[in-house]
Design a protein around this motif. Structure first.
Motif, PDB file in Angstrom:
ATOM      1  N   LEU A 156       0.875  -1.224  -0.138  1.00 17.75           N
ATOM      2  CA  LEU A 156       0.180   0.119  -0.077  1.00 17.75           C
ATOM      3  C   LEU A 156       0.885   1.354  -0.146  1.00 17.75           C
ATOM      4  O   LEU A 156       0.611   2.291  -0.680  1.00 17.75           O
ATOM      5  N   ALA A 157       2.019   1.166   0.642  1.00 15.26           N
ATOM      6  CA  ALA A 157       2.810   2.327   0.723  1.00 15.26           C
ATOM      7  C   ALA A 157       3.419   2.610  -0.810  1.00 15.26           C
ATOM      8  O   ALA A 157       3.394   3.780  -1.049  1.00 15.26           O
ATOM      9  N   ALA A 158       3.666   1.597  -1.346  1.00 14.60           N
ATOM     10  CA  ALA A 158       4.293   1.670  -2.681  1.00 14.60           C
ATOM     11  C   ALA A 158       3.376   2.307  -3.682  1.00 14.60           C
ATOM     12  O   ALA A 158       3.233   3.286  -4.336  1.00 14.60           O
ATOM     13  N   ALA A 159       1.819   2.001  -3.525  1.00 10.05           N
ATOM     14  CA  ALA A 159       0.882   2.270  -4.129  1.00 10.05           C
ATOM     15  C   ALA A 159       0.708   4.004  -4.115  1.00 10.05           C
ATOM     16  O   ALA A 159       0.513   4.836  -4.800  1.00 10.05           O
ATOM     17  N   ASP A 160       0.762   4.273  -2.613  1.00  9.37           N
ATOM     18  CA  ASP A 160       0.576   5.711  -2.241  1.00  9.37           C
ATOM     19  C   ASP A 160       1.767   6.601  -2.652  1.00  9.37           C
ATOM     20  O   ASP A 160       1.303   7.846  -2.622  1.00  9.37           O
ATOM     21  N   LEU A 161       2.923   6.160  -2.684  1.00  7.63           N
ATOM     22  CA  LEU A 161       3.974   6.897  -3.182  1.00  7.63           C
ATOM     23  C   LEU A 161       3.936   7.266  -4.732  1.00  7.63           C
ATOM     24  O   LEU A 161       4.455   8.479  -5.038  1.00  7.63           O
ATOM     25  N   CYS A 162       3.058   6.764  -5.240  1.00 14.13           N
ATOM     26  CA  CYS A 162       2.793   7.044  -6.843  1.00 14.13           C
ATOM     27  C   CYS A 162       1.905   8.094  -7.078  1.00 14.13           C
ATOM     28  O   CYS A 162       1.187   8.357  -6.127  1.00 14.13           O
ATOM     29  N   THR A 163       1.722   8.423  -8.253  1.00 14.81           N
ATOM     30  CA  THR A 163       0.842   9.509  -8.664  1.00 14.81           C
ATOM     31  C   THR A 163      -0.597   8.851  -8.888  1.00 14.81           C
ATOM     32  O   THR A 163      -0.468   7.616  -8.945  1.00 14.81           O
ATOM     33  N   PRO A 164      -1.371   9.729  -9.011  1.00 14.79           N
ATOM     34  CA  PRO A 164      -2.858   8.917  -9.089  1.00 14.79           C
ATOM     35  C   PRO A 164      -3.098   8.171 -10.086  1.00 14.79           C
ATOM     36  O   PRO A 164      -3.938   7.293 -10.463  1.00 14.79           O
ATOM     37  N   THR A 165      -2.218   8.223 -11.186  1.00 15.00           N
ATOM     38  CA  THR A 165      -2.179   7.360 -12.578  1.00 15.00           C
ATOM     39  C   THR A 165      -1.349   6.396 -12.539  1.00 15.00           C
ATOM     40  O   THR A 165      -1.187   5.511 -13.386  1.00 15.00           O
ATOM     41  N   GLY A 166      -0.815   6.085 -11.299  1.00 18.36           N
ATOM     42  CA  GLY A 166       0.167   5.039 -10.992  1.00 18.36           C
ATOM     43  C   GLY A 166       1.599   4.962 -11.402  1.00 18.36           C
ATOM     44  O   GLY A 166       2.317   4.172 -11.676  1.00 18.36           O
ATOM     45  N   LYS A 167       2.083   6.300 -11.532  1.00 16.16           N
ATOM     46  CA  LYS A 167       3.382   6.667 -11.914  1.00 16.16           C
ATOM     47  C   LYS A 167       4.347   6.879 -10.812  1.00 16.16           C
ATOM     48  O   LYS A 167       4.065   7.871  -9.879  1.00 16.16           O
ATOM     49  N   PRO A 168       5.486   6.181 -10.581  1.00 17.46           N
ATOM     50  CA  PRO A 168       6.360   6.687  -9.545  1.00 17.46           C
ATOM     51  C   PRO A 168       6.806   8.066  -9.712  1.00 17.46           C
ATOM     52  O   PRO A 168       7.212   8.461 -11.118  1.00 17.46           O
ATOM     53  N   PRO A 169       6.645   8.968  -8.950  1.00 15.28           N
ATOM     54  CA  PRO A 169       6.963  10.573  -9.239  1.00 15.28           C
ATOM     55  C   PRO A 169       8.517  10.477  -9.142  1.00 15.28           C
ATOM     56  O   PRO A 169       9.481   9.622  -8.866  1.00 15.28           O
ATOM     57  N   MET A 170       8.974  11.746  -9.641  1.00 13.09           N
ATOM     58  CA  MET A 170      10.519  11.948  -9.823  1.00 13.09           C
ATOM     59  C   MET A 170      11.148  11.885  -8.667  1.00 13.09           C
ATOM     60  O   MET A 170      10.817  12.363  -7.591  1.00 13.09           O
ATOM     61  N   LEU A 171      12.448  11.277  -8.594  1.00 14.06           N
ATOM     62  CA  LEU A 171      13.323  11.248  -7.529  1.00 14.06           C
ATOM     63  C   LEU A 171      12.565  10.306  -6.492  1.00 14.06           C
ATOM     64  O   LEU A 171      13.374  10.166  -5.310  1.00 14.06           O
ATOM     65  N   ARG A 172      11.385   9.735  -6.493  1.00 13.43           N
ATOM     66  CA  ARG A 172      10.907   8.660  -5.724  1.00 13.43           C
ATOM     67  C   ARG A 172      10.852   7.231  -6.141  1.00 13.43           C
ATOM     68  O   ARG A 172      10.284   6.529  -5.388  1.00 13.43           O
ATOM     69  N   GLY A 173      11.437   7.110  -7.258  1.00 15.86           N
ATOM     70  CA  GLY A 173      11.412   5.792  -7.830  1.00 15.86           C
ATOM     71  C   GLY A 173      12.174   4.735  -7.083  1.00 15.86           C
ATOM     72  O   GLY A 173      11.847   3.620  -6.757  1.00 15.86           O
TER      73      GLY A 173
END
Length: 552
Positions: free
Chosen positions: A120-137
């Protein structure tokens, strides 16, 4: 647009809760103080508080970063709690009493709770469209890697106590990896102090798949540790692909809650695991190694040591899995009679004669009429072990997957000999198939699932006696004469005595009887046997095709 794999990542199964969850402090300083204040001198209280803390964390709405940081603080004390629980069931005698089963289930639930949380943490770290944000991959990859590690650890705990895994464990593993691949993170290497290594997400996933394919239910807890070492070492050498070659095994798709599929072909979108490197190294080690510890080296500086018997079992499991893709399995649903153990099977094959009477009749060379009505009154251990009703779940050319009731738990064990026969057949017309229990699993309803490898579709009871020509020949021992399976030649004999009959002259004893033509079959014959296979519990000897005897 949100991808399906991201929706599946967020779609957690219902989480089992203790019902005592409260608000957990998620501020890093306050949570660290809460962890430090745990009463570690009282493990039962610590375990309860950690369960409540994980329940509370799952119920709270948090950012992905806050959830990840909280899990990182809780992870170490949870690992300590799991280690204390393991002390109750690791090395225990099976079947486990209820208290030890609960300890194993609690350890498994801790891992599942951590896996769900990191997922769930991995999912919430991503943008609403499911992309890892820049510098948080990197953080997303670490959270996914932690989740896959704990799903694999939960499966390992179920395997250690030979029980079915908690629902959602396999599906969670598949979905975490599918999302990692979609985001291009499969080859990302992460640090994991708890695992003690740096691994890619692909390797974490493939290690669990390989461990499952090695059939942990067929091995002791100590042997399962070696299986995991093999799986982790060879995971980078066993890549996934979208096409299945001759050494590839179909993977169940991410929508399923099952391990690697070994049926004929996989669903649309299934991945395939190439096991050829592991199988080739095992073949080489068995061919060129000694009789005790064998060494495998998948890469420079990496060495795994294993016993010969374990590698032979892994070789058989991987080979059967590959063969099963082309062969397929047939549904079961019918019931067979089953007897467990050499003594009991020999007794039934000998027409319900105990071994002393069997040898006496064979040596006297005369027919002894047995009062069948007196069988139930004859006494003795064997007459108190009637056949066990056995439900056939499915079958292939090489064996059966069966289920027994709880009354078989005391006798069933991996490596034990079994006889299978159609029920309600008259004893003088009954044929017994002979097999070996290759794996066991205890089910929640008290029954046992087992995999049985078929050794022969028909067999006869015999006695084998070593001859040394000095007049001090040893007494005869129980053995079975196995009628050849398709493509096999030569007579084969199954015994419990390793090395007893290898190369020397032996006498084969069987009761004298009349065949359909009225001709007397000799009660004793002499031949020489060679060792074909030493399976530990049972040893297979054979003659050459020219020396083959008829047991029809």
């Amino acid at each position: 647009m949100t991808s399906p794999s991201y929706r599946h990542l967020r779609d957690l199964p219902p989480i089992e809760s203790s019902g005592k969850a409260s608000v957990l402090p998620t501020d890093a300083r306050r949570l660290a103080a809460w962890v430090a204040a745990l009463p570690r001198a009282n493990p039962a209280v610590v375990q309860e508080q950690l369960r409540d803390a994980l329940d509370a964390l799952a119920a709270q709405r948090l950012s992905g970063g806050a959830r990840f940081d909280a899990l990182e603080l809780l992870r170490s004390p949870v690992a300590e709690a799991v280690a204390q629980l393991e002390g109750q069931f690791v090395g225990a005698t099976f079947p486990l009493p209820p208290a030890k089963v609960r300890a194993a289930q609690d350890a498994e639930r801790f891992h599942v709770a951590l896996a769900h949380g990191y997922r769930l943490a991995a999912a919430d770290l991503c943008t609403p469209t499911g992309k890892p944000p820049m510098l948080r991959g990197g953080t997303v990859a670490t959270a996914l890697g932690r989740a896959m590690h704990h799903y694999g650890a939960a499966l390992a705990k179920a395997w250690q106590v030979y029980r079915a895994p908690q629902p959602g464990s396999w599906q969670g593993l598949h979905r975490c990896h599918a999302f990692a691949v979609e985001c291009g993170l499969g080859s990302k290497t992460i640090d994991d102090p708890l695992a003690g290594s740096r691994q890619t997400l692909d390797a974490i996933y493939c290690a669990t798949l390989l461990a499952s394919l090695c059939n942990p239910y067929a091995h002791s807890q100590a042997e399962q540790e070696v299986l995991w070492a093999l799986a982790r070492a060879y995971a980078p050498q066993c890549p996934l692909s979208g096409e299945g070659g001759p050494d590839a095994l179909a993977m169940i798709d991410p929508e399923s809650d099952c391990g690697p599929g070994i049926g004929g072909g996989g669903p649309d979108g299934a991945a395939y695991l190439d096991t050829s490197r592991l199988r080739a190294d095992i073949d080489h080690a068995l061919a060129h190694g000694g009789e005790s510890r064998l060494r495998l080296s998948p890469s420079h500086g990496v060495v795994v040591q294993s016993g010969r018997k374990l590698l032979e079992s892994v070789q058989r499991s991987l080979g059967q899995a590959v063969a099963a893709r082309a062969e397929g399995r047939l549904p079961g649903g019918h019931v067979l009679d089953c007897v467990i153990g050499m003594s009991v099977l020999h007794y039934y094959l000998a027409g319900r004669l105990d071994f002393d009477a069997f040898v006496r009749q064979a040596r006297e060379g005369q027919i002894q009429m047995v009062d069948r009505a007196a069988w139930t009154h004859a006494g003795g251990e064997l007459t108190r072990l009637p056949p066990v009703p056995t439900q056939v779940l499915d079958q292939s050319l090489h064996g059966y997957r069966v289920a027994w009731g709880s009354d078989a738990q005391a006798r069933a064990r991996v490596g034990e000999l079994v006889g299978l026969s159609l029920p309600d057949e008259p004893d003088d017309e009954r044929d017994w198939m002979v097999g070996i229990i290759r794996w066991l699993r205890y089910e929640e309803d008290g029954s046992i699932s087992a995999g049985i490898e078929l050794l022969a579709r028909r067999a006869h009871a015999v006695g084998l006696r070593g001859l040394n020509g000095r007049g001090d020949d040893r007494p005869p021992l129980r053995a079975l004469a196995l009628l050849p399976l398709d493509g096999e030649t030569g007579a084969r004999y199954l015994s419990q005595e390793p090395g007893e009959f290898d190369g020397g002259e032996i006498e084969i004893l069987r009761p004298s009887r009349l065949d359909g033509a009225g001709e007397n079959i000799l009660s004793a014959s002499r031949t020489r046997l060679g060792l074909l296979h030493n399976g530990g519990d049972y040893v297979l000897y054979g003659t050459s095709a020219s020396a083959r005897e008829s047991f029809s």
